[in-house]
Design a protein around this motif. Structure first.
Motif, PDB file in Angstrom:
ATOM      1  N   PHE A 207     -25.367 -13.930 -20.448  1.00 62.10           N
ATOM      2  CA  PHE A 207     -23.879 -14.660 -20.742  1.00 62.10           C
ATOM      3  C   PHE A 207     -22.974 -13.748 -20.003  1.00 62.10           C
ATOM      4  O   PHE A 207     -22.054 -14.372 -19.278  1.00 62.10           O
ATOM      5  CB  PHE A 207     -23.603 -14.544 -22.187  1.00 62.10           C
ATOM      6  CG  PHE A 207     -22.251 -15.075 -22.302  1.00 62.10           C
ATOM      7  CD1 PHE A 207     -21.816 -16.291 -22.433  1.00 62.10           C
ATOM      8  CD2 PHE A 207     -21.206 -14.019 -22.751  1.00 62.10           C
ATOM      9  CE1 PHE A 207     -20.672 -16.826 -22.625  1.00 62.10           C
ATOM     10  CE2 PHE A 207     -19.965 -14.581 -23.075  1.00 62.10           C
ATOM     11  CZ  PHE A 207     -19.686 -15.988 -22.821  1.00 62.10           C
ATOM     12  N   THR A 208     -22.921 -12.593 -20.050  1.00 59.62           N
ATOM     13  CA  THR A 208     -21.788 -11.711 -19.227  1.00 59.62           C
ATOM     14  C   THR A 208     -21.994 -12.025 -17.732  1.00 59.62           C
ATOM     15  O   THR A 208     -20.954 -12.160 -17.112  1.00 59.62           O
ATOM     16  CB  THR A 208     -22.235 -10.277 -19.278  1.00 59.62           C
ATOM     17  OG1 THR A 208     -22.385  -9.976 -20.922  1.00 59.62           O
ATOM     18  CG2 THR A 208     -21.128  -9.471 -18.700  1.00 59.62           C
ATOM     19  N   ALA A 209     -23.227 -12.013 -17.395  1.00 57.55           N
ATOM     20  CA  ALA A 209     -23.457 -12.323 -15.932  1.00 57.55           C
ATOM     21  C   ALA A 209     -23.003 -13.778 -15.504  1.00 57.55           C
ATOM     22  O   ALA A 209     -22.106 -13.754 -14.436  1.00 57.55           O
ATOM     23  CB  ALA A 209     -24.954 -12.217 -15.233  1.00 57.55           C
ATOM     24  N   TYR A 210     -23.003 -14.725 -16.287  1.00 53.99           N
ATOM     25  CA  TYR A 210     -22.882 -15.902 -16.063  1.00 53.99           C
ATOM     26  C   TYR A 210     -21.155 -16.251 -16.095  1.00 53.99           C
ATOM     27  O   TYR A 210     -20.445 -16.791 -15.265  1.00 53.99           O
ATOM     28  CB  TYR A 210     -23.163 -16.734 -17.212  1.00 53.99           C
ATOM     29  CG  TYR A 210     -22.739 -18.455 -17.235  1.00 53.99           C
ATOM     30  CD1 TYR A 210     -23.262 -19.318 -16.131  1.00 53.99           C
ATOM     31  CD2 TYR A 210     -22.053 -18.588 -18.477  1.00 53.99           C
ATOM     32  CE1 TYR A 210     -22.599 -20.578 -16.258  1.00 53.99           C
ATOM     33  CE2 TYR A 210     -21.435 -19.995 -18.300  1.00 53.99           C
ATOM     34  CZ  TYR A 210     -21.719 -20.827 -17.478  1.00 53.99           C
ATOM     35  OH  TYR A 210     -21.203 -22.128 -17.489  1.00 53.99           O
ATOM     36  N   PHE A 211     -20.601 -15.462 -17.106  1.00 55.02           N
ATOM     37  CA  PHE A 211     -19.150 -15.450 -17.251  1.00 55.02           C
ATOM     38  C   PHE A 211     -18.518 -14.886 -16.036  1.00 55.02           C
ATOM     39  O   PHE A 211     -17.543 -15.505 -15.547  1.00 55.02           O
ATOM     40  CB  PHE A 211     -18.616 -14.737 -18.701  1.00 55.02           C
ATOM     41  CG  PHE A 211     -17.387 -14.768 -18.829  1.00 55.02           C
ATOM     42  CD1 PHE A 211     -16.571 -15.728 -19.393  1.00 55.02           C
ATOM     43  CD2 PHE A 211     -16.645 -13.349 -18.414  1.00 55.02           C
ATOM     44  CE1 PHE A 211     -15.415 -15.802 -19.574  1.00 55.02           C
ATOM     45  CE2 PHE A 211     -15.101 -13.591 -18.630  1.00 55.02           C
ATOM     46  CZ  PHE A 211     -14.383 -14.452 -19.189  1.00 55.02           C
ATOM     47  N   VAL A 212     -19.031 -13.678 -15.466  1.00 55.62           N
ATOM     48  CA  VAL A 212     -18.419 -12.796 -14.472  1.00 55.62           C
ATOM     49  C   VAL A 212     -18.336 -13.867 -13.365  1.00 55.62           C
ATOM     50  O   VAL A 212     -17.304 -13.984 -12.397  1.00 55.62           O
ATOM     51  CB  VAL A 212     -18.951 -11.655 -14.367  1.00 55.62           C
ATOM     52  CG1 VAL A 212     -18.672 -11.115 -12.935  1.00 55.62           C
ATOM     53  CG2 VAL A 212     -18.840 -10.480 -15.503  1.00 55.62           C
TER      54      VAL A 212
ATOM     55  N   ALA B  62     -15.511 -24.911 -19.753  1.00 50.93           N
ATOM     56  CA  ALA B  62     -14.448 -25.535 -20.239  1.00 50.93           C
ATOM     57  C   ALA B  62     -13.361 -24.393 -20.337  1.00 50.93           C
ATOM     58  O   ALA B  62     -12.142 -24.627 -19.871  1.00 50.93           O
ATOM     59  CB  ALA B  62     -14.565 -26.183 -21.348  1.00 50.93           C
ATOM     60  N   ILE B  63     -13.567 -23.435 -20.904  1.00 52.16           N
ATOM     61  CA  ILE B  63     -12.425 -22.218 -21.370  1.00 52.16           C
ATOM     62  C   ILE B  63     -12.255 -21.658 -20.163  1.00 52.16           C
ATOM     63  O   ILE B  63     -10.883 -21.456 -19.628  1.00 52.16           O
ATOM     64  CB  ILE B  63     -13.055 -21.523 -22.426  1.00 52.16           C
ATOM     65  CG1 ILE B  63     -13.285 -21.931 -23.646  1.00 52.16           C
ATOM     66  CG2 ILE B  63     -12.114 -20.208 -22.436  1.00 52.16           C
ATOM     67  CD1 ILE B  63     -14.077 -21.103 -24.650  1.00 52.16           C
TER      68      ILE B  63
END
Length: 210
Positions: free
Chosen positions: A6-11, A160-161
């Motif tokens: 999730f962290t990698a995806y978010f970054v 979305a966010i």
């Protein structure tokens, strides 16, 4: 999805979204000319466009679109023509405005909300690089055949966010510029500059290969 994934995806998503481009320029332009509350409409249009492209890519249709030269060209030229259209409208509007012409200023402020929404939407879906990005991104973090509902919710809610949040941050920057330079002449020149950038970006895409 693990915390690490999730962290990698978010970054990756955040960096790709916050990087300046036509979308951020549109957000600044709308923020300066229409304020935050009305820029929400173009932000929602941009969000819908991004969600649509993400869904198409996740369902595997992105690869089909990229493989079809005709469909890819339609998407590409839609984006190009609309970028040029927005640029020309922005420049023409700046010349039509007059510091003493309240009627023209009011007409600019009262631009219909559905047009703002359409601006954001088409800028998003008219960018073939978006399909390329999502088609390459999603397989790294989710398997559509084995993914859970929670996995899809995390992927799309995060998108979305980040997409809407970054868009509105740029809109706030446009508002700050408007408040910092309470001069109509500045707005006119800003619209001419951003209009020229829109046109230049559109023309540059003409020579961008698939």
């Amino acid at each position: 999805m693990t915390i690490e994934s999730f962290t990698a995806y978010f970054v990756i998503l955040f960096i790709a979204t916050v990087t300046p481009g036509p979308t951020s320029l549109l957000a600044i332009n709308h923020g300066l000319n229409h304020g935050v509350s009305r820029t929400v409409y173009s932000g929602l249009g941009n969000l819908l466009g991004n969600i649509l492209m993400a869904l198409v890519s996740m369902l595997g249709l992105g690869a089909i679109l990229l493989a079809s030269g005709f469909i890819f060209s339609v998407i590409k030229w839609t984006g190009i023509l609309y970028l040029i259209y927005i640029g020309v409208k922005s420049i023409i509007g700046s010349f039509q405005e007059n510091a003493n012409n309240e009627k023209n200023v009011k007409a600019t402020i009262n631009k219909r909300n559905d047009r703002l929404f359409l601006d954001g939407f088409i800028i998003a879906v008219g960018n073939p690089k978006g399909i390329l990005f999502f088609t390459a991104l999603f397989p790294q973090f989710i398997n559509i055949k084995s993914a859970t509902t929670n996995g899809f919710l995390i992927i799309f809610s995060t998108l979305a966010i980040v997409a809407f949040g970054c868009y509105m941050l740029y809109a706030l920057f446009g508002v700050k510029l408007s408040r910092l330079f309470q001069i109509q002449q500045f707005k006119r020149w800003f619209n001419r500059v951003t209009g020229s950038i829109f046109i230049g970006t559109g023309l540059a895409l003409v020579f961008t290969k698939k």
